[in-house]
Design a protein around this motif. Structure first.
Motif, PDB file in Angstrom:
ATOM      1  N   GLU A 133      44.909  47.726  29.111  1.00 32.07           N
ATOM      2  CA  GLU A 133      43.968  46.822  29.772  1.00 32.07           C
ATOM      3  C   GLU A 133      43.097  46.101  28.745  1.00 32.07           C
ATOM      4  O   GLU A 133      42.488  45.088  29.064  1.00 32.07           O
ATOM      5  N   GLU A 154      43.846  46.282  38.974  1.00 29.84           N
ATOM      6  CA  GLU A 154      43.119  47.137  39.904  1.00 29.84           C
ATOM      7  C   GLU A 154      42.241  46.217  40.734  1.00 29.84           C
ATOM      8  O   GLU A 154      41.459  45.429  40.187  1.00 29.84           O
ATOM      9  N   HIS A 269      40.591  56.048  46.359  1.00 31.40           N
ATOM     10  CA  HIS A 269      41.749  55.419  45.742  1.00 31.40           C
ATOM     11  C   HIS A 269      42.872  55.215  46.753  1.00 31.40           C
ATOM     12  O   HIS A 269      43.389  56.183  47.314  1.00 31.40           O
ATOM     13  N   SER A 307      39.639  51.388  45.955  1.00 32.24           N
ATOM     14  CA  SER A 307      40.291  50.884  44.745  1.00 32.24           C
ATOM     15  C   SER A 307      41.799  50.995  44.903  1.00 32.24           C
ATOM     16  O   SER A 307      42.316  52.003  45.399  1.00 32.24           O
ATOM     17  N   THR A 308      42.531  49.969  44.479  1.00 31.59           N
ATOM     18  CA  THR A 308      43.991  50.008  44.567  1.00 31.59           C
ATOM     19  C   THR A 308      44.595  49.224  43.419  1.00 31.59           C
ATOM     20  O   THR A 308      43.964  48.319  42.860  1.00 31.59           O
ATOM     21  N   ASP A 309      45.810  49.578  43.058  1.00 37.13           N
ATOM     22  CA  ASP A 309      46.544  48.867  42.006  1.00 37.13           C
ATOM     23  C   ASP A 309      47.679  48.072  42.641  1.00 37.13           C
ATOM     24  O   ASP A 309      48.408  48.599  43.486  1.00 37.13           O
ATOM     25  N   GLN A 328      39.855  41.286  42.342  1.00 35.25           N
ATOM     26  CA  GLN A 328      40.324  41.888  41.088  1.00 35.25           C
ATOM     27  C   GLN A 328      39.160  42.498  40.320  1.00 35.25           C
ATOM     28  O   GLN A 328      38.114  41.875  40.132  1.00 35.25           O
TER      29      GLN A 328
END
Length: 352
Positions: A133, A154, A269, A307-309, A328
């Protein structure tokens, strides 16, 4: 002197308190740099996770330390032959490298190249994958000759800003569009009977995720793997909430799951959301995402964020998330490089 530093293999199960002190100190440095707003997993939980033997993966840990201070850490893993995914993934080795910010650009990261090659040769792996990142990571991987294969981010949803009226409409619309489909919620580990249905359907859906140009094999989830994940999460008191839909014949047609941990009560998450290809076009994704949000509002009222990817190319899921208000938070890229390219870089360095 850099020339006097050497990578050292670490055996977590027998490592002494001096190692863990160095490790946790560097872990805090990394957290401040990369996740300054997020709570840190407690030291004792981190140690328990690392010490636990993984029945499905070979895992390796190394350090480069000087004067009682860890300058860099290395983690690597590849599948064991006992993994159901082994045959199509055995050529892949995944690694994680971190160098203390004030010791970068001194050649420390390059000291991991022989370790990478040795471990890959030990297991017959031909492709190395590393995600990053930070710009320092991008620069190192470009220098190594690694190629960006998968872009992602994320994304986070602030629950205080959610349009809850819209969320309820999505739930109502989902039920109307699929009157013979029922929602099913699991707030505790699933029974063995449910897992027998759940694991293969989860596998099917996971294999529809867009991976762009990333070299990867089949994703195969078994009940045994899920039980192992549950055991690991129980170490930290993590709770998994799974919401799925079943068709009139009992087939699982969509899945979404999240996890909550007591050491980060404000952040939930989001792990995975998927719809069976044959069930798409009926709004099931919106239905289960919305139903999960309403459920989480009840069971975790203290939560502030989801939170998510997401892969950058996953347009359908990104579309749903954007409407819900996900934004984002940080971007990431997965790189891959061949074992032979790493070896060639080592030869070039030796010739200088």
């Amino acid at each position: 002197m850099i020339g006097e530093l050497l990578p050292a293999r670490v055996e977590p199960s027998t490592a002494g308190s001096d190692y863990w002190s160095r490790y946790h100190e560097l872990r805090r440095v990394r957290q401040i740099e990369t996740r300054p707003d997020d709570p840190l997993r407690p030291d004792e939980v981190e140690e328990q996770q690392i010490k636990r033997e993984d029945p499905f993966e070979f895992k390796y840990r190394y350090e480069i330390s000087e004067g009682g201070t860890m300058l860099s850490s290395f983690g690597g893993q590849t599948l064991r032959p006992t993994s159901p995914e082994y045959e199509s993934n055995k050529h892949l080795f995944w690694a994680d490298i971190y160098v203390r910010p004030d010791r970068r650009r001194q050649g420390i990261a390059t000291m991991w190249l022989p370790v990478m090659v040795e471990l890959m040769d030990r297991h017959g792996c031909t492709v190395l994958g590393i995600g990053t990142e930070e710009e320092a990571g991008h620069a190192f991987l470009r220098w190594l000759g690694a190629e960006p294969k998968l872009s992602g981010a994320e994304n986070r949803l602030k629950l205080a800003d959610v349009d809850w009226a819209m969320v309820r409409r999505w739930v109502d619309e989902g039920g109307r569009r699929s009157p013979h489909t029922r929602l099913e919620v699991h707030d505790a580990p699933m029974s063995d009977d449910v897992l027998k249905d759940f694991a293969p359907q989860l596998s099917v859906m996971l294999n529809t995720i867009p991976f762009e140009e990333l070299d990867h094999g089949d994703i195969i989830v078994t009940p045994a793997q899920i039980r192992e994940w549950e055991a690991r999460m129980a170490m930290s008191g993590e709770v998994v909430h799974t919401l799925l839909t079943r068709e009139s014949d009992g087939e699982i047609s969509s899945i979404t799951d999240v996890n909550w941990a007591p050491y980060r009560p404000a952040i939930i998450h989001q792990q995975f959301t998927g719809v069976l290809p044959s069930a798409r076009g009926r709004g099931l994704g919106k239905w289960i995402k919305a139903a999960m949000l309403l459920h989480l509002r009840e069971v975790h009222p203290q939560a502030e964020w989801i939170s998510t990817d997401n892969a950058g190319s996953n347009a359908p899921m990104l579309g749903i998330n954007k409407k819900l208000g996900f934004r984002q938070y940080r971007a990431a890229t997965e790189y891959q490089v061949t074992r032979d390219a790493i070896a060639a870089k080592l030869e070039a360095l030796a010739a200088i």
